[in-house]
Design an enzyme around this catalytic site. Structure first.
Site, PDB file in Angstrom:
ATOM      1  N   ASP A 202      24.944 -64.775 -11.928  1.00  0.00           N
ATOM      2  CA  ASP A 202      26.345 -64.970 -11.535  1.00  0.00           C
ATOM      3  C   ASP A 202      27.335 -64.400 -12.549  1.00  0.00           C
ATOM      4  OD1 ASP A 202      26.049 -66.332  -9.042  1.00  0.00           O
ATOM      5  OD2 ASP A 202      25.315 -68.059 -10.161  1.00  0.00           O
TER       6      ASP A 202
ATOM      7  N   ASP B 141      24.519 -63.866  -1.974  1.00  0.00           N
ATOM      8  CA  ASP B 141      25.637 -64.046  -2.900  1.00  0.00           C
ATOM      9  C   ASP B 141      25.652 -62.968  -3.985  1.00  0.00           C
ATOM     10  OD1 ASP B 141      24.340 -66.365  -1.799  1.00  0.00           O
ATOM     11  OD2 ASP B 141      25.723 -67.674  -2.878  1.00  0.00           O
TER      12      ASP B 141
END
Length: 554
Positions: free
Chosen positions: A270, A330
């Site tokens: 991330d 994602d």
């Protein structure tokens, strides 16, 4: 000195007769100091009177008492209009979005539909009974318009008839004009609240930025390692970009700085969410060389998770008993950091890894209808797919709403950086899946999963809507055939969010939007504000503004 509320409202020209004022009180449309009142309630200077007239609630502070009806010019001596700005914004939103939005193909309105239309277009008080002759943007004075009472009344009747025709023939709503300003003015007020709430809640130095609110309404702060830690500073950078106010830059720097240590955290994919939303926006706006160096280190850390056999970046390290090498949809959002690093360094390693990851995901994540799985697991030795799951969705074969948003956003961005037509077509196909889906509500704010069995009683996911809207504005730059439609969808999403999903000012710990869903199967963050919904909301507003002012954006 005191006076009865009904007599005072007549005397100060709020109502044309005392009888109407009495009826307003009896119908629970008048409050004094936030409490419903009877006509006999005595008021005094300093009291605040609130009067319900859809779509807003007007508020007036009593300055003086009078028993006799006064002239219009004297009204400001007896009351002060203290209606909150956000109430007037509702009027603006109604004007720019039109009265009615009826889906095509739904046929002629039924009697029930007409009753609902009457309820919507007819005020609680008939226009001729609700006598605002001062500072009322919805009911112009006949003297100001040069019209007699009769002609003004006819004009209003014609407006209602025109609205009914719009309802019957399903006309497209009017293009919004001031959504960006309304949105950023609102955001400035709320984020001022948010920064104060963070300071009050700052008892643990490891918890730095907000993510959501807890079940008791308390602020949920997260550490720098949390995947959502970069969104709040990103919001502050967007507010600085729009307003040019240096105070927002100061606050953005304050909330960006604690994330620096994450540049070396190789345990997560991330890096884009955390570092590019914060330091990336900061560098774009300030050209701070320190920010550039931090971002480059973060990019090198991210590519350390790349497997050349799988040709994708590993997403999660947890649940090794369930997945050998999981890659989630994602992760498309984190590729922007790598494209940026290539642009700055001209090191093709960054570019090639980003492109390979996007191609691998495009090959294996999507079903024939262009809906996306959430997780694809790979064999690290052969690179073959082991299984496909939708971990945060309803079922493995369902379409998790935010996953589709990540997909349209990610492939639009990849086309911008590569001009690979396959990426553009992928974004267009995902958009088509979303907006032709029979389970997409008329307001275009999706349920948390397009296949959720409890639809239409399923929770919505505002975060999926804001990310999609932002992606649509960019996608409109690259697809001239569908440019207008993409903008209309995005505009409609923003208007409906502003009308129906905004937090009230000074509430919800400073979050902007309500009704997002994090992980419904785990009952985690369901129907709550989420910081990334707010981030992409502001990004969408900013992109809309740049499109309308011919500013190039990335």
């Amino acid at each position: 000195m005191e006076a009865r509320i009904d007599k005072w409202m007549w005397a100060t020209r709020i109502f044309k007769s005392r009888t109407i004022a009495v009826e307003a009180c009896k119908k629970n449309r008048v409050m004094v100091n936030n409490a419903l009142v009877k006509p006999s309630r005595m008021i005094k200077p300093g009291d605040v009177i609130s009067i319900r007239k859809p779509p807003i609630i007007y508020s007036f502070k009593v300055l003086a008492i009078t028993a006799n009806r006064i002239g219009a010019k004297l009204v400001p001596d007896y009351l002060e209009n203290v209606t909150p700005p956000e109430q007037y914004e509702l009027l603006e939103l109604q004007k720019i979005s039109g009265f009615v939005d009826r889906a095509r193909g739904t046929g002629r309105p039924t009697k029930k539909d007409r009753r609902e239309l009457d309820d919507f277009t007819t005020p609680f008080f008939q226009d001729e009974d609700f006598d605002f002759e001062y500072e009322n943007p919805t009911l112009p004075s006949p003297r100001e318009e040069g019209l007699g009472e009769r002609s003004l009344h006819m004009k209003r009747k014609m407006l209602i008839c025109s609205t009914l025709l719009l309802f019957v023939f399903s006309c497209i709503t009017e293009k919004p004009a001031n959504i960006t300003k309304i949105g950023f003015d609102f955001a400035a007020r709320q984020l001022t609240v948010a920064t104060k709430e963070i300071d009050k809640a700052f008892t643990d130095s490891s918890l730095i930025n907000p993510r959501s609110t807890n079940s008791d309404g308390a602020l949920h702060l997260v550490a720098a390692k949390d995947w959502t830690s970069g969104f709040f500073p990103g919001e502050l950078w967007y507010l600085f970009e729009y307003t040019k106010n240096p105070e927002w830059e100061r606050l953005a720097r304050k909330h960006t700085h604690p994330l620096e240590k994450e540049k070396l955290n190789g345990k997560t994919h991330d890096m884009g969410f955390k570092m590019y939303c914060s330091f990336g926006n900061g560098y774009r706006l300030t050209h701070d060389e320190n920010y550039k160096n931090i971002l480059m280190e973060a990019a090198y850390t991210l590519i350390s998770r790349y497997n050349p056999t799988v040709k994708a970046i590993r997403s999660w390290d947890h649940s090794k008993d369930k997945w050998q090498y999981p890659v989630i949809i994602d992760n498309m959002m984190n590729l922007e950091l790598l494209f940026w690093a290539f642009g700055e360094s001209r090191d093709s390693v960054f570019y090639n890894i980003a492109v390979n990851h996007a191609c691998t995901t495009m090959k294996n994540h999507f079903r024939p209808d262009y809906s996306s799985y959430h997780v694809v697991d790979y064999d690290t030795i052969t690179g073959n797919v082991l299984k496909k799951n939708t971990h945060q969705g309803y079922s493995d074969e369902s379409a998790w709403a935010r996953g589709q948003a990540w997909a349209i956003y990610g492939y639009t961005m990849c086309y911008r950086e590569t001009k690979n037509i396959d990426f553009l077509n992928q974004a267009k196909n995902v958009a088509n899946y979303i907006f032709t889906n029979p389970n997409l509500p008329p307001d275009l704010i999706p349920y948390w999963d397009y296949n959720a069995p409890e639809i239409p009683n399923a929770p919505k996911d505002v975060s999926a809507a804001t990310c999609t809207a932002s992606a649509l504005y960019e996608l409109s730059l690259y697809d001239s055939e569908n440019e207008s439609q993409y903008k209309k969808w995005a505009d409609k999403i923003l208007i409906n969010l502003m009308k129906n999903d905004r937090a009230a000012v000074n509430t919800n710990r400073g979050f902007l939007l309500l009704h997002s869903t994090g992980t419904k199967p785990s009952d985690l963050e369901v129907d709550v504000p989420l910081v990334y919904a707010d981030y992409y909301f502001l990004e969408a507003l900013l992109r809309k503004h740049k499109l309308e002012t011919s500013v190039i954006f990335k």
